[in-house]
Enzyme design. Sequence first.
Site, short mmCIF file in Angstrom:
data_model
loop_
_atom_site.label_atom_id
_atom_site.label_comp_id
_atom_site.label_asym_id
_atom_site.label_seq_id
_atom_site.Cartn_x
_atom_site.Cartn_y
_atom_site.Cartn_z
CD GLN A 120 9.15 -0.78 1.12
OE1 GLN A 120 8.84 -1.30 2.19
NE2 GLN A 120 9.08 0.52 0.93
CD1 TRP A 169 8.03 1.00 9.37
CD2 TRP A 169 7.68 0.12 7.35
NE1 TRP A 169 8.52 1.87 8.45
CE2 TRP A 169 8.33 1.36 7.20
CE3 TRP A 169 7.36 -0.62 6.21
CZ2 TRP A 169 8.67 1.89 5.96
CZ3 TRP A 169 7.70 -0.10 4.97
CH2 TRP A 169 8.34 1.14 4.85
CE LYS A 173 17.73 7.84 -1.12
NZ LYS A 173 18.13 7.33 0.17
CG ASP A 224 0.96 2.28 4.93
OD1 ASP A 224 0.31 2.06 5.97
OD2 ASP A 224 2.19 2.15 4.86
N PRO A 283 0.80 -1.22 0.00
CG PRO A 283 0.08 -0.94 2.19
CD PRO A 283 0.78 -1.92 1.30
CE LYS A 333 7.27 15.40 0.02
NZ LYS A 333 6.36 15.20 1.16
CD1 TRP A 388 4.31 -3.98 3.87
CD2 TRP A 388 4.51 -4.71 1.75
NE1 TRP A 388 3.11 -4.52 3.50
CE2 TRP A 388 3.19 -4.97 2.21
CE3 TRP A 388 4.85 -5.07 0.45
CZ2 TRP A 388 2.24 -5.59 1.40
CZ3 TRP A 388 3.89 -5.68 -0.35
CH2 TRP A 388 2.60 -5.94 0.12
#
Length: 649
Positions: free
Chosen positions: A571, A540, A610, A97, A58, A613, A575
């Site tokens: 992940q 998580w 990378k 999520d 999600p 923001k 996840w």
Amino acid sequence: MFEVMLQDEFERLFEGDYRPQHLENMVIGFWEGSNIPEKLRKLRLENNIGKLGYVEGPPTLNGRPHIGHTWGRTIKDLWYRWRSMQGYYVLFRAGWDCQGLPVEIEAEKELGFSNKKEALAKLGEERFIEEIKNILHKYHADWRRVDRRFGMFMDYEKEYFTYRDKYIEREWKYLKRAYEQGLLGKGYRVVAYCPSCQTSLSNAEVGQDYSVVEDPSIYFKLRLETGDYILVWTTMPFTIVTDELLAVNPDAEYARVKVGNEKWIMVRNLVEALMNKLNVSDYDIEETFPGIELEGRKYEYPLMEEVPYQKRLEEQDGRVHRIVTAGFVDVTTGTGVVHIAPANGEEDFELVQMLKIPVFSPFDDEAKFTEEAGFFKGVFARDADQIVIDLLEKKGLLVKSEKIFHEYPLCWRSKHRLIWMARTEYFYWLDKIVDKLLEAASKVEYFYNPPKNRFLSFIKEGKPWCISRERVWGTPLPIFVCEKCGREELLASRKEIVERALSLPDGENFELHKPWMDKIKIKCSCGGIMHRVPFVLDTWHNSGAAPYSSLTDEEYREFVPVDFLVESIDQTRGWAFTLLVENVIMTGRPEAPYRAFLFYGQVLDEKGNKMSKSLGNVINTEDVITKYSADLCRFYLLWKTNPIENINF
Ligand SMILES: [Zn+2]
Ligand SMILES: [Zn+2]
């Protein structure tokens, strides 16, 4: 009608007039007008060569989809179409999520608050949660719009949201299963802590952002009872406030070095380098001896005046402020002498636990020193660095103070420097099931070796997973504690809570969140009143519970382990890991909830940096589609590189 238009468009295409956006809109119009995704699902449900499971990883609804997300979504959608065309029925539901740190922090930011404390003081928990839900709805609409333009064939009618009561109650089932197997418990341990988010973090989260930061690097000397000095190095001077021991390596060779009128002790193999670094040209190695000979020597704790509580520790346990030996002491850096601050280091903590020496941890929830830290009361841990340096200098114990740049873990959400603090938290004792986890993980197909190795070696660490968080917006940890006898009880369903409640201020259908859950009082068998512990669960854990929580019992049995998952390489600590752990706990067997897991690389900017923001180089998917079209974007992502490489976009 559609066929004729499509024919037309193809003729144009072959004449060299490709109008991707026009074509895409036409196709989307046709799919929606004729309900094609729904018809495909129906057709394959009735007429298939087999059924395949899938659980959506999600996306977090705390921002708009960027090109990194879109890479994964492109592969997922392609896989779904391929399998459907082969004749399989594929369960392909969307999921979102919705809880945890990322969402809370986005809400704080959008509402103009600088931290949790401020948000709660101004809004209160109920209003804060209302605002969070508004933000979720806003981003959900953004994601659905982009998915639609991409022509995703997910089942949105049965999409899941990780904050819904139904989901949360099923997530609690994992806790119950862990509890039954002795894998869930309270522990007093050193955990990573973000002073800005004001919560502890898991090991998985700690690994997600290592950056180069500037820290102090100081060499200082401590006086031994023999009159010699021992030389120590640290990059976290504030931990001298919580210092309890010094450790040397028992097998390494140490030296007594004459410097002026003093004798300094340090590891033999670093004497020349250290003397050079400390600008000491006139020195003499008087004697060398193995570290074991230093064992038990007492040293003068340097901040006794400022932190009188340290005197009490010495009185409580005569071993405090003495030298111990430990195999983990690295004699290739620093001075070969490590100062041990059990409250602020994992290894330090484990060492004193083993020796059964009390832990001195004078910190509050904002990582500020408490009363017990005397002079330092109210000072934020890292702000004490300079104060400690100044004090050591004043006392004539500082040998050298400089700055170094080194890799240091930052909070994956707020980018603040983490600190390690001893706290009481709840854990999954993964150390007890490492073998099962490894067995489960080794049966999975990963397509490439590097992510597989990365994943397996993280699992091998087998560290307990700290699942409790000191936040508001998350799955409440349904453990209740009796104020009279101290007994703890896990009530992992609404039914159990309702049956045991003394009062239900919001009725039986209370929302399974703070603050509603916290108003409920439970009756203890001793006659006392039980209150819920203040924690919510690690976010998580929330998403890792998706296989069981987003499906019905029957679907879980039929579709898990799912056929194929695809998520980005980070992940392996996120996840993919929590899915694995939780499924092994749920089933009690070495079984991953997926048969294959494809990890794909990162989307970097055109220069290979990378995207972040703060750098302002994040590419919103919607902008790309608007400018170039969805098909071109899809084609580019699939064609540019194989999934394991990074893409410079
Ligand atoms: Zn943080
Ligand atoms: Zn009781």
